[in-house]
Design an enzyme around this catalytic site. Structure first.
Site, PDB file in Angstrom:
ATOM      1  N   HIS A  34      42.184  48.302  46.702  1.00 52.32           N
ATOM      2  CA  HIS A  34      40.952  48.550  47.440  1.00 52.32           C
ATOM      3  C   HIS A  34      40.383  49.572  47.265  1.00 52.32           C
ATOM      4  O   HIS A  34      39.888  50.141  45.888  1.00 52.32           O
ATOM      5  CB  HIS A  34      41.353  48.603  49.114  1.00 52.32           C
ATOM      6  CG  HIS A  34      40.308  48.189  49.906  1.00 52.32           C
ATOM      7  ND1 HIS A  34      38.943  47.590  49.613  1.00 52.32           N
ATOM      8  CD2 HIS A  34      40.074  48.250  51.470  1.00 52.32           C
ATOM      9  CE1 HIS A  34      38.101  47.630  50.704  1.00 52.32           C
ATOM     10  NE2 HIS A  34      39.032  48.092  51.915  1.00 52.32           N
ATOM     11  N   HIS A  77      37.407  40.710  41.992  1.00 54.01           N
ATOM     12  CA  HIS A  77      37.167  40.796  43.340  1.00 54.01           C
ATOM     13  C   HIS A  77      37.859  39.425  43.952  1.00 54.01           C
ATOM     14  O   HIS A  77      38.060  38.319  43.320  1.00 54.01           O
ATOM     15  CB  HIS A  77      35.526  40.946  43.512  1.00 54.01           C
ATOM     16  CG  HIS A  77      35.375  41.248  44.935  1.00 54.01           C
ATOM     17  ND1 HIS A  77      35.253  40.494  45.836  1.00 54.01           N
ATOM     18  CD2 HIS A  77      34.916  42.643  45.174  1.00 54.01           C
ATOM     19  CE1 HIS A  77      35.050  41.181  47.187  1.00 54.01           C
ATOM     20  NE2 HIS A  77      35.086  42.599  46.851  1.00 54.01           N
TER      21      HIS A  77
HETATM   22  N1  NMX Z   1      42.814  43.413  35.813  1.00 55.95           N
HETATM   23  C1  NMX Z   1      43.884  42.495  35.459  1.00 55.95           C
HETATM   24  N2  NMX Z   1      44.507  41.637  36.171  1.00 55.95           N
HETATM   25  C2  NMX Z   1      43.842  41.070  37.213  1.00 55.95           C
HETATM   26  C3  NMX Z   1      42.355  42.103  37.473  1.00 55.95           C
HETATM   27  C4  NMX Z   1      42.123  43.027  36.855  1.00 55.95           C
HETATM   28  N3  NMX Z   1      41.039  43.992  37.059  1.00 55.95           N
HETATM   29  N4  NMX Z   1      42.047  41.220  38.678  1.00 55.95           N
HETATM   30  C5  NMX Z   1      42.652  40.219  39.027  1.00 55.95           C
HETATM   31  N5  NMX Z   1      43.794  40.456  37.929  1.00 55.95           N
HETATM   32  C6  NMX Z   1      44.911  39.252  38.096  1.00 55.95           C
HETATM   33  C7  NMX Z   1      45.625  39.595  39.560  1.00 55.95           C
HETATM   34  O1  NMX Z   1      46.634  40.586  39.509  1.00 55.95           O
HETATM   35  C8  NMX Z   1      46.409  38.373  39.664  1.00 55.95           C
HETATM   36  O2  NMX Z   1      47.458  38.372  38.621  1.00 55.95           O
HETATM   37  P1  NMX Z   1      48.938  37.644  39.147  1.00 55.95           P
HETATM   38  O3  NMX Z   1      48.610  35.893  39.218  1.00 55.95           O
HETATM   39  O4  NMX Z   1      49.704  37.584  38.053  1.00 55.95           O
HETATM   40  O5  NMX Z   1      49.215  38.004  40.271  1.00 55.95           O
HETATM   41  C9  NMX Z   1      45.368  37.212  38.797  1.00 55.95           C
HETATM   42  O6  NMX Z   1      44.431  37.866  38.172  1.00 55.95           O
HETATM   43  C10 NMX Z   1      44.509  36.233  39.886  1.00 55.95           C
HETATM   44  O7  NMX Z   1      43.884  37.261  40.745  1.00 55.95           O
HETATM   45  P2  NMX Z   1      42.447  37.037  41.240  1.00 55.95           P
HETATM   46  O8  NMX Z   1      42.638  35.779  42.336  1.00 55.95           O
HETATM   47  O9  NMX Z   1      41.300  36.906  40.493  1.00 55.95           O
HETATM   48  O10 NMX Z   1      41.950  38.380  42.247  1.00 55.95           O
HETATM   49  P3  NMX Z   1      42.577  38.737  43.740  1.00 55.95           P
HETATM   50  O11 NMX Z   1      41.734  38.024  44.611  1.00 55.95           O
HETATM   51  O12 NMX Z   1      44.160  38.482  44.000  1.00 55.95           O
HETATM   52  O13 NMX Z   1      42.490  40.184  43.883  1.00 55.95           O
HETATM   53  C11 NMX Z   1      41.418  42.458  43.193  1.00 55.95           C
HETATM   54  C12 NMX Z   1      41.205  41.002  43.627  1.00 55.95           C
HETATM   55  C13 NMX Z   1      40.235  43.220  43.428  1.00 55.95           C
HETATM   56  C14 NMX Z   1      42.447  43.309  43.955  1.00 55.95           C
HETATM   57  C15 NMX Z   1      41.787  42.387  41.777  1.00 55.95           C
HETATM   58  O14 NMX Z   1      40.842  41.707  41.169  1.00 55.95           O
HETATM   59  C16 NMX Z   1      42.277  43.720  41.122  1.00 55.95           C
HETATM   60  O15 NMX Z   1      43.196  44.139  41.311  1.00 55.95           O
HETATM   61  N6  NMX Z   1      41.261  44.625  40.616  1.00 55.95           N
HETATM   62  C17 NMX Z   1      41.655  45.902  40.144  1.00 55.95           C
HETATM   63  C18 NMX Z   1      41.418  46.743  41.305  1.00 55.95           C
HETATM   64  C19 NMX Z   1      40.188  47.071  41.886  1.00 55.95           C
HETATM   65  O16 NMX Z   1      39.111  47.206  41.204  1.00 55.95           O
HETATM   66  N7  NMX Z   1      40.060  46.969  43.335  1.00 55.95           N
HETATM   67  C20 NMX Z   1      38.754  47.270  43.851  1.00 55.95           C
HETATM   68  C21 NMX Z   1      38.074  46.138  44.792  1.00 55.95           C
HETATM   69  C22 NMX Z   1      36.752  46.387  45.346  1.00 55.95           C
HETATM   70  N8  NMX Z   1      36.969  47.520  46.633  1.00 55.95           N
HETATM   71  O17 NMX Z   1      36.471  48.533  46.454  1.00 55.95           O
HETATM   72  O18 NMX Z   1      37.827  47.242  47.360  1.00 55.95           O
HETATM   73  C1  MLT Z   2      34.972  45.867  49.683  1.00 51.14           C
HETATM   74  O1  MLT Z   2      33.846  46.871  49.733  1.00 51.14           O
HETATM   75  O2  MLT Z   2      35.478  46.178  50.883  1.00 51.14           O
HETATM   76  C2  MLT Z   2      35.576  45.598  48.436  1.00 51.14           C
HETATM   77  O3  MLT Z   2      34.631  45.036  47.582  1.00 51.14           O
HETATM   78  C3  MLT Z   2      36.611  44.763  48.827  1.00 51.14           C
HETATM   79  C4  MLT Z   2      36.396  43.293  49.424  1.00 51.14           C
HETATM   80  O4  MLT Z   2      35.241  42.854  49.859  1.00 51.14           O
HETATM   81  O5  MLT Z   2      37.254  42.436  49.648  1.00 51.14           O
END
Ligand code: NMX
Ligand code: MLT
Length: 439
Positions: A271, A318
């Site tokens: 996050h 995301h």
């Molecule tokens: N790099 C590598 N793998 C990824 C990434 C990424 N940036 N994003 C998603 N995946 C993987 C994820 O770990 C999952 O793998 P597995 O099936 O092996 O568990 C797979 O792709 C499917 O995930 P998604 O459904 O695309 O994403 P999910 O909704 O579960 O997670 C995040 C969303 C934001 C947690 C994920 O994209 C992530 O970990 N991103 C990197 C961290 C990040 O930038 N977070 C900030 C979000 C914004 N904020 O400020 O909160």
């Molecule tokens: C946020 O601003 O809270 C992030 O983009 C994460 C989200 O919307 O799930």
């Protein structure tokens, strides 16, 4: 009562009536079906909350009371001669549901400035940490320390009626928001600037004063702060920090306790901590490649290596968005105007050019595009705010605006304690067996 509070109450009363009618006339209508996969996989896509302040469209990005980020940058009041919106205006918009006038924004700036005095014991709590403690740990503890000030908790213990809860939550929310910049700046100056603190300047807007207390007088950094504190404020209700604040608030924990819960969630690397992780990841890449501006080919190889190591590429992906985050684009536009030649910023743009197809080629990442955190650290570094483990605190100060205006709405609308049903895998297996025998 200030006029903004009176106006909020008027708006909330109307909304309350509308919601009663909706539930009476349409309460049995089904919104959607829920699958077992959704239940097991982070409740993704399940509509389960009402959050009045903003709404996220997966392709278009966030809208605050119907206004997109480019619209807010155009329409919200600014400081004289400035280009970026004042976050005070966004707070008014989220709370009241209408665009503020300059007078409204000045009124909120004045109110926050008047309430910004932080009691000494909060500084003592911060001082009790080793300076090595992560800024988010210090920030969460300081918010908890401020809880001694809660008007809601006092009123509740004195038996206040449920009808009045919103009024005390509103007061706590306003006071907490007023004090966060001072607390955040104190943590920053203590940890990174030898404890040489800078007194608040009550004549400046909320962001300008925050920048001043951090040690910045540069008007262009203040503009960045106004933009930063506006775009990070809210992202509808299901994200971890908003949901945690809402959930804890639903137990009638006061705004200090509720917001602290939101902030402990924001401190997670998936996050809000991702803004710190992005800069660390780029630093590690530059060190490994021995270059301050690696080529696109080198970046592509480094991304592949990160994926092979089973790690995430921070700043990408995301849970809801399926396109480039408009908050990333707003920062990119700001950087193009103010610092297009910065080598770290150019690297952020080069990553944007090469990362999406590589992420997409894994076949599992649902959104290969950058989110808000992919850009923010590079801009802060450009202005000399180089201590990346402080970045999530900045995110947290901004997020207070969204989650605390939402908390006012939660109590004004009388929302009940949140308590979804959970099941066990044993239960699921029995359910599936029964379903099979019926078929
Ligand atoms: N790099 C590598 N793998 C990824 C990434 C990424 N940036 N994003 C998603 N995946 C993987 C994820 O770990 C999952 O793998 P597995 O099936 O092996 O568990 C797979 O792709 C499917 O995930 P998604 O459904 O695309 O994403 P999910 O909704 O579960 O997670 C995040 C969303 C934001 C947690 C994920 O994209 C992530 O970990 N991103 C990197 C961290 C990040 O930038 N977070 C900030 C979000 C914004 N904020 O400020 O909160
Ligand atoms: C946020 O601003 O809270 C992030 O983009 C994460 C989200 O919307 O799930």
């Amino acid at each position: 009562m200030g006029y903004v509070k009176d106006l909020f109450k008027e708006k909330a009363d109307v909304q309350s009536k509308d919601i009663k009618t909706i539930i009476e006339q349409n309460g049995n209508k089904k919104l959607e079906d829920v699958t077992l996969a959704q239940v097991y996989q982070g409740m993704r896509g399940i509509t389960g909350l009402v959050t009045e302040t903003s709404l996220l469209d997966s392709n278009e990005g966030i809208r605050f009371r119907g206004f997109s980020i480019p619209e807010l940058r155009e329409k919200l009041p600014k400081v004289e001669g400035g280009n970026e919106p004042l976050p005070e205006g966004l707070f008014y918009l989220m709370l009241i549901g209408e665009l503020p006038t300059q007078t409204d924004v000045d009124h909120i700036s004045d109110t926050w400035s008047r309430r910004s005095h932080v009691p000494n014991h909060v500084f003592h709590v911060i001082e009790s940490f080793p300076t090595s403690a992560h800024p988010m740990t210090q920030f969460c503890a300081a918010i908890m320390a401020l809880q001694t000030e809660s008007k809601f908790t006092k009123a509740y213990s004195e038996g206040v009626s449920k009808k009045e809860h919103w009024s005390y939550v509103y007061e706590d929310a306003m006071t907490l928001i007023s004090r966060l910049p001072r607390i955040a700046a104190y943590i920053y100056r203590r940890k990174y600037k030898n404890g040489e603190h800078i007194h608040p300047d009550g004549m400046q807007d909320w962001s300008g004063n925050f920048a001043h207390m951090l040690g910045y007088e540069d008007e262009s950094f203040k503009e960045l702060m106004r933009l930063y504190l506006t775009i990070h404020a809210d992202h509808e209700g299901g994200n971890v920090s908003a949901h945690a604040t809402h959930l804890v608030g639903s137990a009638l924990s006061d705004p200090y306790l509720s917001f602290a819960a939101g902030m402990t969630g924001l401190a997670g690397p998936l996050h809000g901590l991702a803004n710190q992780e992005v800069i660390r990841w780029i630093d590690e890449m530059c060190t490994e490649l021995n270059s301050q501006e690696p080529s696109k080919e080198e970046i592509a190889e480094y991304i592949k290596k990160t994926l092979l190591q089973g790690k995430v590429v921070p700043g990408y992906g995301h849970a809801v968005l399926r396109k480039t985050d408009p908050r990333f684009l707003a920062q990119m536009e700001f950087a193009k105007r103010h610092c297009p030649d910065d080598s770290l910023i150019k690297t952020v743009w080069n990553i944007y050019d090469v990362a999406p197809p590589i992420l997409e080629s894994t076949g599992k990442i649902k959104n290969p595009w950058p989110n808000v955190d992919a850009h923010s650290g590079a801009l802060l570094k450009h202005y000399g705010l180089v201590e990346e483990d402080f970045y999530t605190v900045l995110f947290g100060v901004s997020r207070a605006l969204g989650v605390l205006s939402s908390l006012c709405w939660d109590r004004a609308l009388g929302f009940p304690i949140e308590r979804p049903k959970s099941i066990t895998t044993e239960w699921v297996k029995k359910f599936l067996k029964q379903a099979e025998s019926v078929a």
